[in-house]
Design an enzyme around this catalytic site. Structure first.
Site, short mmCIF file in Angstrom:
data_model
loop_
_atom_site.label_atom_id
_atom_site.label_comp_id
_atom_site.label_asym_id
_atom_site.label_seq_id
_atom_site.Cartn_x
_atom_site.Cartn_y
_atom_site.Cartn_z
N ASP A 1 3.06 2.00 5.40
CA ASP A 1 4.23 1.13 5.36
C ASP A 1 4.42 0.39 6.69
O ASP A 1 5.52 0.38 7.27
CB ASP A 1 5.50 1.93 5.05
CG ASP A 1 5.32 2.90 3.90
OD1 ASP A 1 4.62 2.53 2.94
OD2 ASP A 1 5.89 4.00 3.95
N GLU B 1 8.58 -1.95 -5.28
CA GLU B 1 9.12 -1.40 -4.03
C GLU B 1 8.55 -2.18 -2.85
O GLU B 1 7.76 -3.12 -3.02
CB GLU B 1 8.76 0.09 -3.91
CG GLU B 1 7.27 0.37 -3.80
CD GLU B 1 6.92 1.85 -3.71
OE1 GLU B 1 7.79 2.69 -4.04
OE2 GLU B 1 5.78 2.17 -3.30
N HIS C 1 2.59 -2.24 0.45
CA HIS C 1 3.73 -2.09 1.36
C HIS C 1 3.49 -2.85 2.67
O HIS C 1 3.30 -2.28 3.73
CB HIS C 1 4.05 -0.63 1.65
CG HIS C 1 5.48 -0.47 2.10
ND1 HIS C 1 6.37 0.33 1.45
CD2 HIS C 1 6.17 -1.07 3.11
CE1 HIS C 1 7.56 0.24 2.05
NE2 HIS C 1 7.45 -0.61 3.06
N ARG D 1 -3.51 6.67 4.56
CA ARG D 1 -3.10 5.29 4.35
C ARG D 1 -3.08 4.65 5.73
O ARG D 1 -2.35 5.09 6.63
CB ARG D 1 -1.72 5.22 3.69
CG ARG D 1 -1.73 5.73 2.25
CD ARG D 1 -0.36 5.62 1.61
NE ARG D 1 0.59 6.53 2.24
CZ ARG D 1 1.92 6.50 2.01
NH1 ARG D 1 2.43 5.59 1.20
NH2 ARG D 1 2.72 7.37 2.60
#
Length: 313
Positions: A15, A197, A261, A294
């Site tokens: 993110d 999202e 994201h 990630r």
């Protein structure tokens, strides 16, 4: 223009959010695998953030709210101060995810001090916002007004994550009731989970582009996009146009899986850049939510003849 970026930029930082101050300083924040703190980095050049030292500016509570699942922090300079918007569960219930706000009391976000402003407050009379699993709040300005966009789950049985928008009254309170901006309409938004999202805003030539992430966080994770004219009513969902297909998705040939994201910034030449996280392996070991791999990556943006941004892996 960025030097060619094809590899991991910052490892195990999901993110990712990057912004540049008016003074030209780049700041980086992201979700850490431990989900227990908020970190910041700063540098004079975008690429240098990868080697910059990391400062913890806030740590989760031992009990009560803001005690678990510290997710998706974003750093914004609004109303003349620095703010961090993030989501957190409680120490006793990690799934009670809600949006929270930190305010910097100094001019330098790296040194703070930071104070808690509590949970994002909905508008007076709003009976719906932040009542359920809510996260990924972002802020953007248009025509002198600030808007807050976030993801919130609704429904019965299997919950659906939608995107909502509202005008802001202050950095920690909304002025209007929520407006449904996007729901998972298409098949590529419904793989594993029905999800919209991680909203992020990019402006260009009188248009506002809002990207978001869809589906589960593995190989299916991808980026969709909405757009609207900057002169339109931001709170009229009919003014926003949603792309039928994702604008960024897994590329097996390049070994990049589940890009999503994202945030937007510019490089030192002023060229727009997309910052996102992705995995470099197709198969995930263990629970995807707790697998740390990630990684933050970045690419320059190309503008198409249709005036829309193109995101090329």
């Amino acid at each position: 223009m960025l030097k060619e970026q094809k590899d991991i930029w910052i490892a195990q930082r999901a993110d990712p959010y990057v912004c540049r101050s008016e003074e030209g300083v780049f700041y980086f924040t992201a979700t850490v695998p431990e989900y227990d703190r908020i970190i910041l980095r700063s540098a004079g050049r975008l690429e240098e953030l990868a080697q910059a030292s990391e400062t913890t500016v806030w740590t989760r509570h031992d009990e009560g709210i803001m005690g678990n699942h510290i997710w998706a922090p974003e750093l914004h300079y609004v109303w003349g101060k620095w703010y961090i918007y993030f989501a957190a569960g409680s120490a006793e219930d990690k799934w009670r995810e809600r949006p929270y706000v930190l305010e910097c009391q100094g001019a330098d976000p790296m040194t703070g001090p930071w104070v808690e402003k509590g949970m994002m407050q909905c508008a007076d009379g709003d009976e719906f916002s932040f009542r359920a699993f809510s996260l990924d709040g972002t802020v953007f300005e248009n025509k002198g007004e600030y808007y807050y966009v976030w993801a919130e789950k609704v429904g019965v049985g299997r919950m659906i994550s939608n995107l909502y928008i509202a005008r802001m009254e202050s950095p920690w309170k909304l002025a209007t009731v929520q407006v449904l901006l996007s729901t998972p309409d298409y098949d590529w938004e419904r793989r594993g989970f029905w999800v919209n999202e991680g909203p992020a805003v990019l402006k260009h030539n009188g248009k506002i582009f809002l990207t978001y992430s869809a589906s589960d966080t593995g190989v299916n994770y991808c980026v969709g996009m909405l757009s609207v004219d900057e002169g339109a009513d931001m709170l009229d969902p009919g003014m926003w146009v949603k792309k039928r297909q994702p604008v960024l998705r897994t590329d097996e040939a390049k070994g990049i899986y589940g890009p999503g994201h994202n945030s937007f910034t510019v490089d030192n030449d002023g060229d727009p850049v997309i910052v996102f996280h992705a995995r470099t392996e197709r198969e995930i070991t263990g629970d995807p939510l707790y697998n740390p791999n990630r990684h933050a990556m970045l690419r320059n943006i190309v503008w198409g003849t249709d005036g829309e941004p193109k995101f090329l892996l």
